[in-house]
Scaffold this motif. Structure first.
Motif, PDB file in Angstrom:
ATOM      1  N   THR A 239      -5.685  24.667   0.510  1.00  0.00           N
ATOM      2  CA  THR A 239      -5.945  23.234   0.408  1.00  0.00           C
ATOM      3  C   THR A 239      -7.201  22.871   1.173  1.00  0.00           C
ATOM      4  O   THR A 239      -7.520  23.476   2.201  1.00  0.00           O
ATOM      5  CB  THR A 239      -4.762  22.422   0.962  1.00  0.00           C
ATOM      6  OG1 THR A 239      -5.091  21.029   0.933  1.00  0.00           O
ATOM      7  CG2 THR A 239      -4.430  22.811   2.392  1.00  0.00           C
ATOM      8  N   ASP A 240      -7.919  21.851   0.668  1.00  0.00           N
ATOM      9  CA  ASP A 240      -9.051  21.318   1.423  1.00  0.00           C
ATOM     10  C   ASP A 240      -8.636  20.150   2.314  1.00  0.00           C
ATOM     11  O   ASP A 240      -9.474  19.493   2.917  1.00  0.00           O
ATOM     12  CB  ASP A 240     -10.180  20.908   0.483  1.00  0.00           C
ATOM     13  CG  ASP A 240      -9.774  19.808  -0.485  1.00  0.00           C
ATOM     14  OD1 ASP A 240      -8.632  19.323  -0.410  1.00  0.00           O
ATOM     15  OD2 ASP A 240     -10.622  19.439  -1.339  1.00  0.00           O
ATOM     16  N   ASP A 241      -7.328  19.919   2.419  1.00  0.00           N
ATOM     17  CA  ASP A 241      -6.798  18.838   3.248  1.00  0.00           C
ATOM     18  C   ASP A 241      -6.643  19.334   4.685  1.00  0.00           C
ATOM     19  O   ASP A 241      -5.553  19.685   5.128  1.00  0.00           O
ATOM     20  CB  ASP A 241      -5.457  18.353   2.688  1.00  0.00           C
ATOM     21  CG  ASP A 241      -4.890  17.176   3.461  1.00  0.00           C
ATOM     22  OD1 ASP A 241      -5.570  16.666   4.383  1.00  0.00           O
ATOM     23  OD2 ASP A 241      -3.748  16.761   3.153  1.00  0.00           O
ATOM     24  N   HIS A 242      -7.743  19.366   5.408  1.00  0.00           N
ATOM     25  CA  HIS A 242      -7.704  19.825   6.797  1.00  0.00           C
ATOM     26  C   HIS A 242      -6.770  18.972   7.645  1.00  0.00           C
ATOM     27  O   HIS A 242      -5.981  19.487   8.436  1.00  0.00           O
ATOM     28  CB  HIS A 242      -9.119  19.780   7.389  1.00  0.00           C
ATOM     29  CG  HIS A 242      -9.149  19.814   8.884  1.00  0.00           C
ATOM     30  ND1 HIS A 242      -8.907  20.951   9.611  1.00  0.00           N
ATOM     31  CD2 HIS A 242      -9.380  18.819   9.791  1.00  0.00           C
ATOM     32  CE1 HIS A 242      -8.986  20.672  10.907  1.00  0.00           C
ATOM     33  NE2 HIS A 242      -9.279  19.388  11.038  1.00  0.00           N
ATOM     34  N   TYR A 243      -6.824  17.658   7.449  1.00  0.00           N
ATOM     35  CA  TYR A 243      -6.050  16.763   8.309  1.00  0.00           C
ATOM     36  C   TYR A 243      -4.552  16.843   8.017  1.00  0.00           C
ATOM     37  O   TYR A 243      -3.730  16.725   8.923  1.00  0.00           O
ATOM     38  CB  TYR A 243      -6.571  15.328   8.159  1.00  0.00           C
ATOM     39  CG  TYR A 243      -8.021  15.229   8.541  1.00  0.00           C
ATOM     40  CD1 TYR A 243      -8.413  15.265   9.879  1.00  0.00           C
ATOM     41  CD2 TYR A 243      -9.009  15.156   7.567  1.00  0.00           C
ATOM     42  CE1 TYR A 243      -9.750  15.215  10.233  1.00  0.00           C
ATOM     43  CE2 TYR A 243     -10.352  15.093   7.912  1.00  0.00           C
ATOM     44  CZ  TYR A 243     -10.713  15.130   9.248  1.00  0.00           C
ATOM     45  OH  TYR A 243     -12.037  15.087   9.597  1.00  0.00           O
TER      46      TYR A 243
END
Length: 432
Positions: A239-243
């Protein structure tokens, strides 16, 4: 510092600068310059052991099997040192299975690696004949189906009740312990392969919050109580959802106390830079090379080099290919085709080294574990990587992604060279 000698160079025609040319170019900025270290220690390259790979190799005679394994692990091959293995069925297993399909066995009394002793373990042991110091990390694609809702190998989530979560932590612990008794050390556990993958192959969905709570309240305490040497990693994140994932988990001090690194693959390439910026002290790893479509083209191999450059530049300590070996066509049990480094062609009694084999070898054969990753400067830094090995030698990997020949001015402390780069080529320079 004395001028370094170019010890080896691939797919290029190297022309050392003559004295007059060196003088003429003194005031010209190099198109690629080696600079200082990134404070990034390199751990190694590798691939993944999957059932279909060993089954394909077993169709060949012993000489061809050894040829393939030596090409991947031997001193004249890729010299892989850090590889991945699945816990239970991956999408390149021969069928659905887990290490405990006895429904309701929360104490894990029926846990068994008997199936792995027939396929996966012989594959790993065969590789260790060529690389005895091989490091392994493991990840599940799915928990046993009876621990999930709905109770299926594809899709679903863990049943979020304490007895199910404790049982699953015990299942993962027993995997590490059982392999250790076989003489195979799993040094890292990555909690879930692609926690956002809702697929028809073995998979399981996790939110960042659930990963945090499972590691903090169940898996971490279980491993700590048993004093296992296996590290827990937050991986393999797709995922590119780091947060929502890395930041969500690592921001909890109790959960973070159990985590020794973060593993990214596929869409994770979009989050790795932010994770490195936010958590500069935590190790990162690229855990699965993107897989292609089974055609094994040179164009895709060039894309793989761009992936390697992206991950290495953004802070990983290791880069891991997916299927090292597959039969012709690379078709999975669940009906799609993917690339492999080596094709094991039983019908013709041969192995084929595919384009991505050569791309991986361009770096893995020359960059040693313990190398420092170098900073690069100049326009070509966006297509290059550099390393300083423990013995002091320098390794530079350079990709020419363009369709015409390019001239590259390479400069390092005390020396320089002019290189001709073939169109659409990957090049390696070793300076000793």
């Amino acid at each position: 510092m004395a001028v370094r000698k170019i010890l080896w160079i691939s797919t290029t025609r190297q022309r050392p600068w003559r004295q007059q040319r060196l003088a003429a170019l003194k005031n010209v900025s190099p198109t690629l310059a080696l600079s200082g270290s990134r404070h990034q220690r390199w751990e190694g390259f590798g691939g993944c052991f999957n059932e279909l790979g060993w089954l394909a190799l077993k169709e060949l005679d012993r000489r061809r099997q050894d040829e393939a394994l030596a090409s991947l692990f031997g001193p004249r091959g890729c010299r892989f040192t850090r590889c991945r293995m699945p816990i239970g069925a991956s999408d390149y297993a021969a069928q659905w299975y887990s290490l405990n399909d006895a429904e309701g066995d929360f104490a894990m009394k029926h846990f068994s690696i008997a199936r792995d002793r027939q396929i996966l373990i012989p594959y790993i042991r065969a590789a260790m004949r060529f690389q005895p110091g091989l490091e392994l990390f493991a990840s599940p694609w799915s928990p046993p189906a009876w621990l999930k809702s709905p109770p299926v190998y594809n899709y679903g989530t863990l049943v979020w009740e304490p007895k199910y979560l404790k049982a699953y932590a015990l299942y993962l612990l027993k995997t590490v312990q059982a392999y250790r008794r076989e003489g195979i050390r799993i040094s890292q556990l990555h909690v879930q392969n692609e926690p956002l993958a809702d697929q028809k192959f073995p998979s399981c969905l996790w939110s960042g919050e659930k990963l945090r709570d499972f590691i903090r309240d169940y898996l971490g305490p279980c491993f700590r109580k048993e004093k296992t040497e296996c590290e827990i990693w937050l991986g393999t994140l797709n995922t590119d959802d780091h947060y929502g994932y890395a930041h969500r988990v690592l921001s909890d001090p109790a959960a973070a106390s159990f985590i020794r690194g973060v593993g990214y693959q596929w869409a994770g390439k979009g989050a790795i830079q932010r994770t490195r910026m936010a958590w500069p002290g935590i190790p990162l790893m690229q855990t699965e090379n993107e897989c292609g479509d089974g055609r094994n083209t040179w164009d895709y191999a060039m894309y793989v080099f761009s992936l390697m450059q992206h991950y290495i530049t953004n802070g990983v300590a290791a880069y891991v290919y997916w299927n090292m070996v597959l039969p012709p066509g690379g078709r999975s049990t669940w009906g799609w085709s993917q690339n492999a480094m080596i094709t094991a062609d039983a019908e013709r009694g041969r192995i084929v080294l595919n384009p991505e084999f050569y791309v991986m070898k361009h770096l893995s054969a020359f960059v040693k574990p313990g190398a420092a990753v170098l900073r690069l400067e100049g326009p070509w830094s966006a297509m290059s990587v550099g390393f300083r090995n423990p013995d002091g030698s320098l390794v530079v990997g350079i990709g020419n992604m363009l369709c015409d020949r390019q001239v590259l001015h390479l400069e390092w402390e005390g020396g320089g060279a002019e290189l001709d780069l073939d169109p659409k080529s990957v090049n390696t320079v070793v300076l000793g």
